[in-house]
Design an enzyme around this catalytic site. Structure first.
Site, short mmCIF file in Angstrom:
data_model
loop_
_atom_site.label_atom_id
_atom_site.label_comp_id
_atom_site.label_asym_id
_atom_site.label_seq_id
_atom_site.Cartn_x
_atom_site.Cartn_y
_atom_site.Cartn_z
N ASP A 1 -25.01 -2.89 -14.75
CA ASP A 1 -24.16 -1.69 -14.85
C ASP A 1 -23.46 -1.36 -13.54
O ASP A 1 -22.88 -0.29 -13.38
CB ASP A 1 -24.99 -0.49 -15.31
N GLU B 1 -24.71 -0.66 -10.66
CA GLU B 1 -25.51 0.02 -9.64
C GLU B 1 -25.97 -1.03 -8.65
O GLU B 1 -26.09 -2.21 -8.99
CB GLU B 1 -26.75 0.67 -10.26
N ARG C 1 -6.94 7.66 6.87
CA ARG C 1 -5.53 8.03 6.78
C ARG C 1 -5.30 9.30 5.98
O ARG C 1 -4.35 10.03 6.23
CB ARG C 1 -4.71 6.86 6.19
N GLN C 2 -6.18 9.59 5.02
CA GLN C 2 -6.01 10.81 4.21
C GLN C 2 -6.68 11.95 4.98
O GLN C 2 -7.81 12.34 4.70
CB GLN C 2 -6.64 10.60 2.82
N HIS D 1 -4.58 10.49 13.20
CA HIS D 1 -3.18 10.85 13.38
C HIS D 1 -3.08 12.30 13.83
O HIS D 1 -2.92 12.60 15.00
CB HIS D 1 -2.44 10.61 12.05
N ASP E 1 5.73 2.51 13.68
CA ASP E 1 5.78 3.94 13.34
C ASP E 1 5.22 4.75 14.50
O ASP E 1 4.66 4.20 15.45
CB ASP E 1 5.03 4.24 12.03
N LYS F 1 9.15 5.69 10.64
CA LYS F 1 8.84 5.16 9.30
C LYS F 1 8.78 6.28 8.28
O LYS F 1 8.26 7.36 8.55
CB LYS F 1 7.49 4.43 9.34
N ARG G 1 7.29 6.56 4.40
CA ARG G 1 6.61 5.83 3.33
C ARG G 1 7.13 6.33 1.99
O ARG G 1 7.08 7.51 1.69
CB ARG G 1 5.08 6.00 3.43
N ASP H 1 0.25 -2.97 15.63
CA ASP H 1 -0.16 -1.83 14.80
C ASP H 1 -1.68 -1.82 14.73
O ASP H 1 -2.34 -2.79 15.10
CB ASP H 1 0.46 -1.94 13.40
#
Ligand code: R5P
Length: 294
Positions: free
Chosen positions: A36, A38, A92-93, A127, A166, A189, A191, A216
């Site tokens: 499954d 896991e 990044r988020q 960032h 960027d 840049k 996106r 980068d």
């Protein structure tokens, strides 16, 4: 019981290289998947300081396995559990770009802080937030840069120009170009989608007749570098190379870079693959020792 390094199937080669430098045993943490999906994780021996080494590309399975491994080490008496994640995912988020989105950086960093007593990573994508400790609260969170190692690969005799694709890449571009006295350009840049970016390079005519070296922190889909190379060749560059800390690109995406004249593509061994020519072990060994983590 003293410090022991534990790697996983995907990170054992780099774990062993670090073990040799640290002069500590490097063993494999065992993992198995049930039907499954896991996972079951086993840490094979007790250690007073357990150091887990694993980059977090393809992160979702790996994060759960690491949390289970940390728990297994503590159940066997570990007093300190350290994570070395040369590539740290979900950085990044760092904000909700659209209403309702999770701030993944905060969640993943919080999990690491809750389960580990120290973190070492390489060139994390920070960032809007400047230091790793702001992201990972309450534990020593050490970020080291591969830039000095990557810079040693550049043959600067024909005065190549170093390009950041960027604004976030400015830090790595400058760290690599400055010691060699090389000129830099940093693109702007936008996106447009996961695999679509738009770039402008002010001063791009400066590349005419010269080697261009793109720098980068990471290659993901490779589209950022492909678009940069298109502009650089259009401006008269004689060749375009790429130098990055983390290469997450698939074989297809690497083929696309090659087809767009980006060669060679060189990265650190944070993720093992055809581009990983620079070993991080000396850098990570020093970071562990300087910070009293091993
Ligand atoms: C983001 O700003 C990073 O520094 C990289 O430029 C980006 O992640 C590269 O993504 P891709 O290879 O998918 O264009």
């Amino acid at each position: 019981m003293s410090a022991t390094l534990f790697g996983f199937e995907d990170s054992m080669a780099a774990t062993r290289r670090l073990g040799v430098l640290l002069k500590v045993p490097a063993l494999a943490a065992e993992t198995r998947r049930f039907p499954d999906e896991e996972c079951l994780v086993r840490v094979p021996v007790p250690a007073r300081t357990a150091i887990f080494y694993r980059s977090l590309n393809n992160p979702d399975h790996k994060i759960i396995e690491l949390l289970l491994a940390a728990s297994a080490a503590r159940d066997q008496g570990a007093q300190r559990v350290i994570l070395i994640a040369p590539y740290l995912a979900y950085m990044r988020q760092d904000m909700a770009f659209h209403s309702g989105e999770a701030v993944s950086q905060k969640v993943v960093a919080g999990l690491i802080a809750d389960h580990f007593d120290g973190l070492i990573t390489v060139d994390p994508h920070l960032h809007r937030i400047k230091t790793l400790n702001e992201v990972v609260p309450g534990i020593p969170a050490i970020s080291v840069s591969a830039a000095p190692l990557l810079a040693t690969l550049i043959d600067a005799r024909d005065n190549p120009i170093v390009i950041g694709p960027d604004s976030e890449s400015r830090q790595w571009t400058e760290a690599i170009a400055a010691p060699l006295g090389l000129e830099t350009l940093v693109a702007t840049k936008q996106r447009l989608g996961d695999r679509q970016v738009s770039l402008t390079i002010a001063g791009a005519d400066g590349v005419k007749g010269r080697r261009a070296i793109l720098v980068d922190d990471m290659i993901s889909s490779g589209r950022t570098l492909v678009e940069a190379a298109r502009l650089l060749y259009g401006a008269g560059a004689i060749s375009v190379e790429a130098l990055v800390t983390h290469c997450l690109a698939s074989a297809d995406d690497l083929a696309l870079l090659e087809a767009n004249g980006i060669r060679p593509v060189v990265s650190s061994d944070s993720i093992d693959g055809p581009t990983s020519k620079v070993q991080l072990a000396p850098l990570i060994c020093r970071a562990l020792q300087d910070n009293g983590l091993a």
